[in-house]
Write a protein that holds these residues in place. Sequence first.
Motif, short mmCIF file in Angstrom:
data_model
loop_
_atom_site.label_atom_id
_atom_site.label_comp_id
_atom_site.label_asym_id
_atom_site.label_seq_id
_atom_site.Cartn_x
_atom_site.Cartn_y
_atom_site.Cartn_z
N ALA A 235 0.87 -1.27 0.03
CA ALA A 235 0.08 -0.21 0.00
C ALA A 235 0.65 1.23 -0.09
O ALA A 235 0.29 2.38 -0.17
CB ALA A 235 -1.06 -0.08 1.26
N LYS A 236 2.24 1.01 0.22
CA LYS A 236 3.06 2.14 0.23
C LYS A 236 3.98 2.21 -1.27
O LYS A 236 3.99 1.19 -2.08
CB LYS A 236 3.99 2.11 1.30
CG LYS A 236 3.48 2.13 2.52
CD LYS A 236 4.54 2.01 3.64
CE LYS A 236 3.92 2.30 4.96
NZ LYS A 236 3.73 3.67 4.95
N SER A 237 4.37 3.49 -1.49
CA SER A 237 5.19 3.74 -2.53
C SER A 237 6.63 3.59 -2.59
O SER A 237 7.43 3.48 -3.41
CB SER A 237 4.79 5.32 -3.26
OG SER A 237 5.35 6.00 -2.19
N ALA A 238 7.03 3.29 -1.14
CA ALA A 238 8.59 3.25 -0.81
C ALA A 238 8.92 1.63 -0.91
O ALA A 238 8.17 1.00 -0.67
CB ALA A 238 8.65 3.61 0.50
N SER A 239 10.10 1.38 -1.28
CA SER A 239 10.61 0.34 -1.35
C SER A 239 11.10 -0.10 0.26
O SER A 239 11.37 0.79 1.11
CB SER A 239 11.76 0.23 -2.20
OG SER A 239 12.95 0.95 -1.78
N LEU A 240 11.54 -1.45 0.16
CA LEU A 240 11.97 -1.78 1.57
C LEU A 240 13.33 -0.87 1.67
O LEU A 240 13.59 -0.73 3.22
CB LEU A 240 12.27 -3.47 1.78
CG LEU A 240 11.13 -4.37 1.73
CD1 LEU A 240 11.40 -5.71 1.65
CD2 LEU A 240 10.45 -3.99 3.13
N ARG A 241 14.24 -0.82 1.03
CA ARG A 241 15.44 -0.09 0.98
C ARG A 241 15.04 1.21 1.47
O ARG A 241 15.61 1.99 2.32
CB ARG A 241 16.35 -0.30 -0.13
CG ARG A 241 16.87 -1.81 -0.43
CD ARG A 241 17.40 -1.79 -1.89
NE ARG A 241 17.89 -3.20 -1.85
CZ ARG A 241 18.93 -3.67 -1.58
NH1 ARG A 241 19.91 -3.06 -1.16
NH2 ARG A 241 19.29 -4.95 -1.91
N GLN A 245 16.06 3.07 5.15
CA GLN A 245 16.76 4.43 5.06
C GLN A 245 16.05 5.45 6.04
O GLN A 245 16.45 6.39 6.73
CB GLN A 245 17.28 4.81 3.85
CG GLN A 245 18.15 6.38 3.65
CD GLN A 245 19.44 6.01 4.69
OE1 GLN A 245 19.99 4.88 3.98
NE2 GLN A 245 19.57 6.72 5.56
N ARG A 246 14.62 5.31 5.80
CA ARG A 246 13.87 6.46 6.63
C ARG A 246 13.81 6.09 7.95
O ARG A 246 13.89 6.73 8.75
CB ARG A 246 12.51 6.27 5.93
CG ARG A 246 11.38 7.37 6.49
CD ARG A 246 10.05 7.17 5.93
NE ARG A 246 9.33 8.11 6.64
CZ ARG A 246 7.88 8.34 6.47
NH1 ARG A 246 7.29 7.62 5.23
NH2 ARG A 246 6.96 9.25 7.04
N PHE A 247 14.01 4.83 8.41
CA PHE A 247 14.16 4.30 9.65
C PHE A 247 15.42 4.94 10.35
O PHE A 247 15.57 5.65 11.44
CB PHE A 247 13.78 2.84 9.96
CG PHE A 247 14.24 2.39 11.31
CD1 PHE A 247 13.93 2.83 12.35
CD2 PHE A 247 15.25 1.45 11.17
CE1 PHE A 247 14.06 2.36 13.72
CE2 PHE A 247 15.71 0.89 12.57
CZ PHE A 247 15.22 1.25 13.73
N VAL A 248 16.35 4.77 9.68
CA VAL A 248 17.70 5.22 10.04
C VAL A 248 17.83 6.70 10.33
O VAL A 248 18.18 7.31 11.22
CB VAL A 248 18.74 4.71 9.02
CG1 VAL A 248 20.22 5.64 9.30
CG2 VAL A 248 19.04 3.16 9.02
N ASP A 249 17.38 7.32 9.31
CA ASP A 249 17.22 8.82 9.16
C ASP A 249 16.53 9.65 10.23
O ASP A 249 16.55 10.60 10.94
CB ASP A 249 16.77 9.43 8.04
CG ASP A 249 17.69 9.17 6.78
OD1 ASP A 249 18.87 8.87 6.89
OD2 ASP A 249 17.27 9.32 5.56
N ALA A 250 15.50 8.67 10.80
CA ALA A 250 14.57 9.15 11.96
C ALA A 250 15.11 9.15 13.43
O ALA A 250 14.69 9.61 14.22
CB ALA A 250 13.29 8.24 11.93
N HIS A 251 16.33 8.20 13.46
CA HIS A 251 17.04 8.34 14.84
C HIS A 251 18.59 8.76 14.52
O HIS A 251 19.30 7.93 14.90
CB HIS A 251 16.69 6.94 15.17
CG HIS A 251 15.41 6.39 15.34
ND1 HIS A 251 14.72 6.99 16.32
CD2 HIS A 251 14.60 5.96 14.50
CE1 HIS A 251 13.45 6.58 16.24
NE2 HIS A 251 13.40 5.86 14.93
N PRO A 252 18.89 10.13 14.28
CA PRO A 252 20.10 10.34 14.02
C PRO A 252 21.33 10.01 15.28
O PRO A 252 22.36 9.72 15.14
CB PRO A 252 20.31 11.81 13.53
CG PRO A 252 18.83 12.25 14.40
CD PRO A 252 18.02 11.29 14.28
#
Length: 388
Positions: A235-241, A245-252
């Motif tokens: 249901a999302k447009s983002a790939s697993l990769r 990266q979004r997860f990593v970026d959310a927790h600098p």
Amino acid sequence: MLSSGFMPVRTDLLVIGAGPAGAAAGIAAARAGARVCVVDRAVFPRPKPCGDALSNVAAAVIGELGAGERLERAPRAVVRGAVALFPDGTRLTRSYGAEPGYIVPRTALDDLLRRELERAGAEIVEGVKVRRLLREAGRFCGAEGDRFVRRARVVIAADGSGSLAWHALGLAPPRERHQGLAVTAYASGVRYDADAEWSAHYFERFLPTGYGWVFPPVAGLSNVGVYLRSDRYHAKSASLRELFQRFVDAHPARFSAMKLEGPLRTWALPLAGMRPPPAAPGLLTAGDAARLIDPLSGEGIWHALASGRIAGELAAASLGTGDGAALARRHRLRVAREVGWPTALRVGITRAVEVVVTRGLYRSAAVRGLFGWGYRGRAFELSKRTAS
């Protein structure tokens, strides 16, 4: 029908796949007196995409299979407890007490189980891809592959997602809400404060029915990844990769100095449901081939070990009877009752977690109780820190 040019070797039990499920099946059957052959396409030790999390109950099964000392000598990290982290920094923590879990890289875990399989007296054939199962007179009776033919009284398919058993039985692969997807990598430079022996699960709004994880490091490398259910992913447009990266970026604060030490790797997870595991006369399944992954946590190693041991014990006990249909019925019922059905009940928690995260309900006492049951916890403590 057999490929021409090869005389099939006969054995009591043929296990396809030498991962935790196949190893547990082979060890249990060999120790019960069966002649066992285990075949795997890989040559061990080999890497395997996985979160590497070994619960205390999974470690107990490994001990019962006789590999406890090997596990103690393996590269591993102790896991003293787990923490669930929510978007506003709320933390729900649970200590495992006197019975910790572990993080054990699958390269090491699968190899130590393979060595225990050898010690139990099983024959292991590595580097051979099995291409099809053999069937005669309505009963499965072996398998063949590249320069490999083996006849057996019972076949156990422990060959993971996309199992040959599914194809042979005309079963469609799990899809949408019956399948999970994950991406993981090993990384150095992950920051730990006082939680270097705690597994962290981040419940994010952009990871519905899933989470991001950071596990305690082994030899300086942390297992970092993202898991969510297939229908929510599609249901999302983002790939697993991209989600990784979004997860990593959310927790600098945790990941700003992180360096990937190898590629990102993705895999599919057949989730447990109320359907019993696939089986037929002469054919049993175990592990991912039996579709037993926890739909809430994505855990599968305990499920693989437990279902493999059940399959191996039942197969060995059936050799004197020759009643393949009865064996298949006993296998479906026992694996479903002891592994599949209790795991499938956690689907409801997955749905509730999605509502809890999206609506910010995770601070209530009732929700803490829900998470306590869902993660097998007894005593949760609620705290609030600045979100990392």
